[in-house]
Design a protein around this motif. Structure first.
Motif, PDB file in Angstrom:
ATOM      1  N   PRO A   1     -25.191  28.435 -14.006  1.00  0.00           N
ATOM      2  CA  PRO A   1     -23.756  28.363 -14.300  1.00  0.00           C
ATOM      3  C   PRO A   1     -22.904  29.290 -13.438  1.00  0.00           C
ATOM      4  O   PRO A   1     -21.680  29.143 -13.397  1.00  0.00           O
ATOM      5  CB  PRO A   1     -23.678  28.778 -15.774  1.00  0.00           C
ATOM      6  N   ASP A   2     -23.536  30.217 -12.738  1.00  0.00           N
ATOM      7  CA  ASP A   2     -22.767  31.183 -11.945  1.00  0.00           C
ATOM      8  C   ASP A   2     -22.305  30.618 -10.604  1.00  0.00           C
ATOM      9  O   ASP A   2     -21.498  31.240  -9.915  1.00  0.00           O
ATOM     10  CB  ASP A   2     -23.606  32.441 -11.694  1.00  0.00           C
ATOM     11  N   LEU A   3     -22.855  29.453 -10.196  1.00  0.00           N
ATOM     12  CA  LEU A   3     -22.527  28.910  -8.884  1.00  0.00           C
ATOM     13  C   LEU A   3     -21.882  27.530  -9.030  1.00  0.00           C
ATOM     14  O   LEU A   3     -22.496  26.599  -9.528  1.00  0.00           O
ATOM     15  CB  LEU A   3     -23.797  28.789  -8.022  1.00  0.00           C
ATOM     16  N   SER A   4     -20.626  27.420  -8.560  1.00  0.00           N
ATOM     17  CA  SER A   4     -19.955  26.123  -8.532  1.00  0.00           C
ATOM     18  C   SER A   4     -20.377  25.375  -7.264  1.00  0.00           C
ATOM     19  O   SER A   4     -21.009  25.943  -6.370  1.00  0.00           O
ATOM     20  CB  SER A   4     -18.439  26.310  -8.524  1.00  0.00           C
ATOM     21  N   PHE A   5     -20.005  24.098  -7.178  1.00  0.00           N
ATOM     22  CA  PHE A   5     -20.374  23.297  -6.017  1.00  0.00           C
ATOM     23  C   PHE A   5     -19.821  23.898  -4.722  1.00  0.00           C
ATOM     24  O   PHE A   5     -20.555  24.144  -3.774  1.00  0.00           O
ATOM     25  CB  PHE A   5     -19.859  21.858  -6.197  1.00  0.00           C
ATOM     26  N   TRP A   6     -18.510  24.138  -4.690  1.00  0.00           N
ATOM     27  CA  TRP A   6     -17.895  24.623  -3.449  1.00  0.00           C
ATOM     28  C   TRP A   6     -18.346  26.033  -3.104  1.00  0.00           C
ATOM     29  O   TRP A   6     -18.499  26.378  -1.927  1.00  0.00           O
ATOM     30  CB  TRP A   6     -16.369  24.557  -3.560  1.00  0.00           C
ATOM     31  N   ASN A   7     -18.586  26.833  -4.122  1.00  0.00           N
ATOM     32  CA  ASN A   7     -19.103  28.168  -3.882  1.00  0.00           C
ATOM     33  C   ASN A   7     -20.486  28.094  -3.232  1.00  0.00           C
ATOM     34  O   ASN A   7     -20.796  28.825  -2.286  1.00  0.00           O
ATOM     35  CB  ASN A   7     -19.184  28.937  -5.205  1.00  0.00           C
ATOM     36  N   SER A   8     -21.314  27.169  -3.728  1.00  0.00           N
ATOM     37  CA  SER A   8     -22.656  27.000  -3.188  1.00  0.00           C
ATOM     38  C   SER A   8     -22.619  26.509  -1.747  1.00  0.00           C
ATOM     39  O   SER A   8     -23.359  27.003  -0.887  1.00  0.00           O
ATOM     40  CB  SER A   8     -23.452  26.012  -4.046  1.00  0.00           C
ATOM     41  N   VAL A   9     -21.755  25.520  -1.475  1.00  0.00           N
ATOM     42  CA  VAL A   9     -21.623  24.997  -0.110  1.00  0.00           C
ATOM     43  C   VAL A   9     -21.220  26.120   0.844  1.00  0.00           C
ATOM     44  O   VAL A   9     -21.789  26.277   1.937  1.00  0.00           O
ATOM     45  CB  VAL A   9     -20.585  23.853  -0.060  1.00  0.00           C
ATOM     46  N   GLY A  10     -20.232  26.908   0.427  1.00  0.00           N
ATOM     47  CA  GLY A  10     -19.773  28.011   1.280  1.00  0.00           C
ATOM     48  C   GLY A  10     -20.850  29.041   1.546  1.00  0.00           C
ATOM     49  O   GLY A  10     -20.983  29.532   2.676  1.00  0.00           O
ATOM     50  N   ILE A  11     -21.645  29.366   0.521  1.00  0.00           N
ATOM     51  CA  ILE A  11     -22.701  30.368   0.695  1.00  0.00           C
ATOM     52  C   ILE A  11     -23.768  29.869   1.666  1.00  0.00           C
ATOM     53  O   ILE A  11     -24.197  30.595   2.573  1.00  0.00           O
ATOM     54  CB  ILE A  11     -23.336  30.726  -0.664  1.00  0.00           C
ATOM     55  N   ILE A  12     -24.199  28.616   1.485  1.00  0.00           N
ATOM     56  CA  ILE A  12     -25.252  28.073   2.357  1.00  0.00           C
ATOM     57  C   ILE A  12     -24.768  27.997   3.804  1.00  0.00           C
ATOM     58  O   ILE A  12     -25.460  28.434   4.730  1.00  0.00           O
ATOM     59  CB  ILE A  12     -25.709  26.692   1.864  1.00  0.00           C
ATOM     60  N   LEU A  13     -23.574  27.446   4.012  1.00  0.00           N
ATOM     61  CA  LEU A  13     -23.038  27.367   5.372  1.00  0.00           C
ATOM     62  C   LEU A  13     -22.827  28.760   5.957  1.00  0.00           C
ATOM     63  O   LEU A  13     -23.059  28.992   7.148  1.00  0.00           O
ATOM     64  CB  LEU A  13     -21.721  26.586   5.390  1.00  0.00           C
ATOM     65  N   GLY A  14     -22.404  29.689   5.115  1.00  0.00           N
ATOM     66  CA  GLY A  14     -22.183  31.061   5.582  1.00  0.00           C
ATOM     67  C   GLY A  14     -23.462  31.750   5.997  1.00  0.00           C
ATOM     68  O   GLY A  14     -23.453  32.623   6.880  1.00  0.00           O
ATOM     69  N   LYS A  15     -24.569  31.359   5.389  1.00  0.00           N
ATOM     70  CA  LYS A  15     -25.853  31.960   5.748  1.00  0.00           C
ATOM     71  C   LYS A  15     -26.413  31.391   7.041  1.00  0.00           C
ATOM     72  O   LYS A  15     -27.182  32.049   7.734  1.00  0.00           O
ATOM     73  CB  LYS A  15     -26.866  31.756   4.612  1.00  0.00           C
ATOM     74  N   VAL A  16     -26.050  30.147   7.360  1.00  0.00           N
ATOM     75  CA  VAL A  16     -26.669  29.470   8.494  1.00  0.00           C
ATOM     76  C   VAL A  16     -25.763  29.409   9.719  1.00  0.00           C
ATOM     77  O   VAL A  16     -26.183  29.752  10.829  1.00  0.00           O
ATOM     78  CB  VAL A  16     -27.094  28.035   8.090  1.00  0.00           C
ATOM     79  N   PHE A  17     -24.520  28.979   9.518  1.00  0.00           N
ATOM     80  CA  PHE A  17     -23.697  28.633  10.671  1.00  0.00           C
ATOM     81  C   PHE A  17     -23.333  29.796  11.587  1.00  0.00           C
ATOM     82  O   PHE A  17     -23.278  29.608  12.807  1.00  0.00           O
ATOM     83  CB  PHE A  17     -22.452  27.872  10.198  1.00  0.00           C
ATOM     84  N   PRO A  18     -23.059  31.002  11.085  1.00  0.00           N
ATOM     85  CA  PRO A  18     -22.796  32.086  12.043  1.00  0.00           C
ATOM     86  C   PRO A  18     -23.956  32.303  13.010  1.00  0.00           C
ATOM     87  O   PRO A  18     -23.752  32.567  14.194  1.00  0.00           O
ATOM     88  CB  PRO A  18     -22.603  33.310  11.131  1.00  0.00           C
ATOM     89  N   LEU A  19     -25.169  32.153  12.502  1.00  0.00           N
ATOM     90  CA  LEU A  19     -26.349  32.358  13.335  1.00  0.00           C
ATOM     91  C   LEU A  19     -26.589  31.188  14.276  1.00  0.00           C
ATOM     92  O   LEU A  19     -27.276  31.329  15.285  1.00  0.00           O
ATOM     93  CB  LEU A  19     -27.581  32.552  12.433  1.00  0.00           C
ATOM     94  N   LEU A  20     -26.017  30.040  13.974  1.00  0.00           N
ATOM     95  CA  LEU A  20     -26.223  28.844  14.783  1.00  0.00           C
ATOM     96  C   LEU A  20     -25.053  28.585  15.721  1.00  0.00           C
ATOM     97  O   LEU A  20     -25.246  28.262  16.897  1.00  0.00           O
ATOM     98  CB  LEU A  20     -26.430  27.642  13.852  1.00  0.00           C
TER      99      LEU A  20
END
Length: 304
Positions: free
Chosen positions: A138-157
């Protein structure tokens, strides 16, 4: 001695990381910087005009995302935790550093990079949609989750790719030197593998669970690894892109996979992607050995 190290860099990295895990697990914060540097070297060889999606990429994405859901529902009646573990091993996006091994094997780094971008976007959308149906967070909404995943990957890519483009356009001499240093990217990857292996062994030692369940998760990861490399190569062959297809589907961002397992699923399920680190790099080592043997055989034929 140097030739031996060059030929067996990945197995040596895995053994060194396993034996020296107390040290190398502490060095894990260095991994993003090593990957960042190796991607700049790898992307320097890629012409941006070569980044074009193909039919192969869409087939691979279909196997990766709907396929992971099918894997979960197939195994869940037997053991839900093992099913979660196998699902993460399938849905995990392509490793950001997979282009390094692809180039080393003689595949298309541009094709691999194209799929890496597609896969990471697809996973960033699919995981927040599907994983809450498996385990509620319940602590993670859809958009929050999308932002976290992209934030973990895309800067490095994305950032290494942008830097390589800027250097290509504004500093041709430096770009030429980076292209000639491309072999260094492989050794940076070997060092990263040493650290990742050490961290994996350290987590298994300090967070032991049910040995029986862990063995089943490791076995499921092995099957998932072999199946994905096989399917990727099979589809890649149809599109005359066999090496890139295999690496795109088989070589996973296991760091992100472990994070997803801890965040969305039963944390114990992270053992699967932890084991996947070892399986995929054992397979990569075997592929590099086979390629080296073929090259040696060709040299002997030419010299005779």
């Amino acid at each position: 001695m140097l030739k031996f190290i060059k030929n067996w860099a990945l197995p040596l990295a895995m053994v060194t990381g396993a034996l020296g895990y107390p040290l190398f697990s502490v060095l894990s914060p260095l991994t993003p910087y090593l990957i960042f540097a190796m991607l700049i070297l790898t992307f320097s060889k890629i012409d941006p005009k070569e980044l074009r999606p193909s039919g192969m990429h869409f087939w691979l994405l279909f196997i990766q995302i709907p396929g992971s859901i099918a894997v979960y529902y197939a195994i869940a009646p037997l053991n839900p935790v093992v099913a979660q573990s196998a699902m993460v091993c399938v849905i995990a996006p392509t490793a950001t550093a997979a282009a390094v091994i692809t180039a080393k094997l003689g595949g298309s780094a541009a094709s691999l990079t194209t799929y890496t971008l597609m896969a990471n976007i697809g996973v960033a959308v699919a995981v927040p949609l599907f994983f809450p149906l498996v385990e509620t967070n319940p602590d993670l909404s859809f958009w929050n989750s999308v932002g976290i995943i992209l934030g973990k990957v895309f800067p490095l890519l994305i950032f290494p790719f942008i830097i390589s483009l800027i250097v290509r356009k504004s500093a041709p001499h430096l770009h030429s030197r980076l292209v000639k240093m491309n072999e260094l990217a492989f050794y940076l990857w070997a060092l990263s593998l040493t650290i990742v292996t050490g961290r994996t062994i350290d987590s298994l030692v300090h967070d032991p669970g049910d040995p029986g369940i862990e063995l089943w998760m490791a076995f499921a990861a092995l099957v998932a690894c072999g199946a994905q490399f096989f399917l990727g190569k099979f589809i890649g062959t149809l599109y005359k892109d066999r090496i890139s297809g295999g690496q795109a589907l088989g070589q996973k961002n296991t760091v992100l996979a472990i994070w997803m397992a801890h965040t969305y699923l039963n944390p114990i399920s992270s053992v699967g992607p932890g084991a996947y680190v070892l399986w995929q790099n054992a397979f990569n080592s075997w592929q590099l050995w086979k390629k080296r043997k073929r090259e040696e055989a060709l040299k002997e034929d030419h010299s005779s």
